[in-house]
Design an enzyme around this catalytic site. Sequence first.
Site, PDB file in Angstrom:
ATOM      1  N   LYS A  71      15.955 -41.646 -29.372  1.00 30.78           N
ATOM      2  CA  LYS A  71      16.032 -42.322 -28.206  1.00 30.78           C
ATOM      3  C   LYS A  71      14.824 -43.222 -28.039  1.00 30.78           C
ATOM      4  O   LYS A  71      14.919 -44.294 -27.271  1.00 30.78           O
ATOM      5  CB  LYS A  71      16.027 -41.325 -26.885  1.00 30.78           C
ATOM      6  CG  LYS A  71      17.321 -40.341 -26.982  1.00 30.78           C
ATOM      7  CD  LYS A  71      17.170 -38.982 -25.896  1.00 30.78           C
ATOM      8  CE  LYS A  71      16.242 -38.234 -26.314  1.00 30.78           C
ATOM      9  NZ  LYS A  71      16.346 -36.750 -25.773  1.00 30.78           N
TER      10      LYS A  71
ATOM     11  N   LYS B 119       2.225 -38.782 -34.468  1.00 29.21           N
ATOM     12  CA  LYS B 119       1.990 -39.755 -33.345  1.00 29.21           C
ATOM     13  C   LYS B 119       0.415 -40.079 -33.664  1.00 29.21           C
ATOM     14  O   LYS B 119      -0.042 -41.047 -32.993  1.00 29.21           O
ATOM     15  CB  LYS B 119       2.097 -39.082 -32.030  1.00 29.21           C
ATOM     16  CG  LYS B 119       3.559 -39.060 -31.703  1.00 29.21           C
ATOM     17  CD  LYS B 119       3.913 -39.827 -30.390  1.00 29.21           C
ATOM     18  CE  LYS B 119       5.528 -39.896 -30.209  1.00 29.21           C
ATOM     19  NZ  LYS B 119       6.061 -38.937 -29.611  1.00 29.21           N
TER      20      LYS B 119
ATOM     21  N   LYS C  52      14.875 -41.017 -38.403  1.00 25.34           N
ATOM     22  CA  LYS C  52      15.938 -40.474 -37.737  1.00 25.34           C
ATOM     23  C   LYS C  52      16.352 -41.262 -36.449  1.00 25.34           C
ATOM     24  O   LYS C  52      15.614 -42.053 -35.985  1.00 25.34           O
ATOM     25  CB  LYS C  52      15.416 -39.126 -37.388  1.00 25.34           C
ATOM     26  CG  LYS C  52      14.624 -39.163 -36.011  1.00 25.34           C
ATOM     27  CD  LYS C  52      14.561 -37.670 -35.560  1.00 25.34           C
ATOM     28  CE  LYS C  52      13.322 -37.332 -34.369  1.00 25.34           C
ATOM     29  NZ  LYS C  52      13.406 -36.442 -33.605  1.00 25.34           N
TER      30      LYS C  52
HETATM   31  P1  TYM Z   1      15.353 -34.053 -27.925  1.00 30.82           P
HETATM   32  O1  TYM Z   1      15.694 -34.435 -26.553  1.00 30.82           O
HETATM   33  O2  TYM Z   1      14.307 -34.953 -28.523  1.00 30.82           O
HETATM   34  O3  TYM Z   1      16.548 -33.764 -28.689  1.00 30.82           O
HETATM   35  C1  TYM Z   1      17.615 -33.035 -28.180  1.00 30.82           C
HETATM   36  C2  TYM Z   1      18.527 -32.258 -29.529  1.00 30.82           C
HETATM   37  O4  TYM Z   1      19.031 -33.540 -30.252  1.00 30.82           O
HETATM   38  C3  TYM Z   1      18.652 -33.329 -31.847  1.00 30.82           C
HETATM   39  N1  TYM Z   1      18.422 -34.676 -32.339  1.00 30.82           N
HETATM   40  C4  TYM Z   1      19.118 -34.944 -33.644  1.00 30.82           C
HETATM   41  N2  TYM Z   1      19.821 -34.335 -34.461  1.00 30.82           N
HETATM   42  C5  TYM Z   1      20.132 -34.993 -35.565  1.00 30.82           C
HETATM   43  N3  TYM Z   1      20.165 -36.362 -35.551  1.00 30.82           N
HETATM   44  C6  TYM Z   1      19.127 -36.927 -35.015  1.00 30.82           C
HETATM   45  N4  TYM Z   1      18.756 -38.175 -35.305  1.00 30.82           N
HETATM   46  C7  TYM Z   1      18.651 -36.340 -33.834  1.00 30.82           C
HETATM   47  N5  TYM Z   1      17.704 -36.538 -32.726  1.00 30.82           N
HETATM   48  C8  TYM Z   1      17.782 -35.735 -31.981  1.00 30.82           C
HETATM   49  C9  TYM Z   1      17.330 -32.603 -31.598  1.00 30.82           C
HETATM   50  O5  TYM Z   1      17.011 -31.675 -32.756  1.00 30.82           O
HETATM   51  C10 TYM Z   1      17.488 -31.864 -30.548  1.00 30.82           C
HETATM   52  O6  TYM Z   1      18.031 -30.515 -30.791  1.00 30.82           O
HETATM   53  N6  TYM Z   1      12.072 -30.708 -28.302  1.00 30.82           N
HETATM   54  C11 TYM Z   1      13.464 -30.560 -27.914  1.00 30.82           C
HETATM   55  C12 TYM Z   1      13.593 -30.231 -26.428  1.00 30.82           C
HETATM   56  C13 TYM Z   1      13.359 -29.009 -25.920  1.00 30.82           C
HETATM   57  C14 TYM Z   1      13.876 -27.773 -26.528  1.00 30.82           C
HETATM   58  C15 TYM Z   1      13.334 -26.756 -26.043  1.00 30.82           C
HETATM   59  C16 TYM Z   1      15.040 -27.530 -27.413  1.00 30.82           C
HETATM   60  C17 TYM Z   1      12.606 -28.601 -25.039  1.00 30.82           C
HETATM   61  N7  TYM Z   1      12.458 -27.083 -24.980  1.00 30.82           N
HETATM   62  C18 TYM Z   1      13.836 -25.476 -26.241  1.00 30.82           C
HETATM   63  C19 TYM Z   1      15.485 -26.114 -27.722  1.00 30.82           C
HETATM   64  C20 TYM Z   1      14.787 -25.258 -26.993  1.00 30.82           C
HETATM   65  C21 TYM Z   1      13.452 -32.153 -28.293  1.00 30.82           C
HETATM   66  O7  TYM Z   1      12.760 -32.774 -28.734  1.00 30.82           O
HETATM   67  O8  TYM Z   1      14.806 -32.630 -28.038  1.00 30.82           O
END
Ligand code: TYM
Length: 325
Positions: free
Chosen positions: A194, A114, A191
């Site tokens: 959202k 970022k 990737k």
């Molecule tokens: P978030 O909301 O961005 O994404 C949620 C999960 O979706 C996976 N993901 C993907 N996997 C494959 N291909 C893609 N294009 C793709 N886009 C998203 C992410 O790897 C994720 O597993 N930091 C976390 C949220 C979080 C979290 C935690 C996760 C906060 N605290 C503790 C695990 C444990 C996140 O960015 O989620």
Amino acid sequence: MSAPRVLSGIRPTGAGFQLGNYLGAVKHWAAMQDENECFYFLADLHTVIDLPEPAQLRTRTREATAELLAMGVDPQRSTVFVQSHVREHAELGWILGCLTGFGEASRMTQFKDKGAGSVGLFTYPVLQAADILMYQADAVPIGEDQRQHLELTRDLAQRFNSRYGDTFRLPGQYVAKAGERIKDLQDPTKKMSKSIGGNGTLWVLDEPKVLTKKIKSAVTDLGREVAYDVEGKPGISNLLTILSVATGKAVPELEAAYAGKGYGDFKGDVAEAVVELFAPVRERFTALVADPGYLDEVLLAGAARAREVAVDTMDKVRDRVGLLR
Ligand code: TYM
């Protein structure tokens, strides 16, 4: 022997969840519920980093809960809760932040990518480490893009344990395979996310005809051969990954099946597979959001159960660190 602990979170951002969230993470969440004690949460504190409109954050957090349940997370078997309902997360985040090096946090790719941002964005991975360590999780099913955060979590757990005595369990494996990293359909070098949105993102709640249209207009190369080659054919490779994970068929098997058939048939089948995957999710979602009372009940019960574990961990942490009872 108690069942292994599983924990994971997802941010209630954007217009809903997208295919990558499902294939890279939530699909595994659902599959792990029988053999493990699972904790799944909506990472609303991590979402505040984007400073969404308050009303929108509230709506999205409820809708995201409905989406998770519609995708197969079962509140009878798993603890489903909202991160901010368990105040201990922020407290543990502070303490772990005191054990995190400035340089170490600067090296996290999410912050580096970022270029600039708030202190919240900078300490994002530390709060994530707190989320994970709070529940003494054995496994954390996340997509490959989150691997670095899990490594930091392990480092912080080790650092805390060696300074203050054994307190945290080191989280082990992460589940998603490299092949489950889903790319944007319009720009398969990025990737699917959202935040990008647009025609390259397949939303879990998209109508079937919208899903089909987006898949049929996915960017591919000029060739005709359905072959997996991320360097030369990132678009086709991504669609092969999607079809493979959606159907459970191996990529080489799919390559053989489409030999000599060209892109048209192939894309049609990918569209059909994704529609088949998401049409029932959309139906269940519609029923669930029509019953906000039920969703609130699920989250209330989830917070109560999550808090039991969190209070227990934090009692230990406070003692170890030397905070007065
Ligand atoms: P978030 O909301 O961005 O994404 C949620 C999960 O979706 C996976 N993901 C993907 N996997 C494959 N291909 C893609 N294009 C793709 N886009 C998203 C992410 O790897 C994720 O597993 N930091 C976390 C949220 C979080 C979290 C935690 C996760 C906060 N605290 C503790 C695990 C444990 C996140 O960015 O989620």
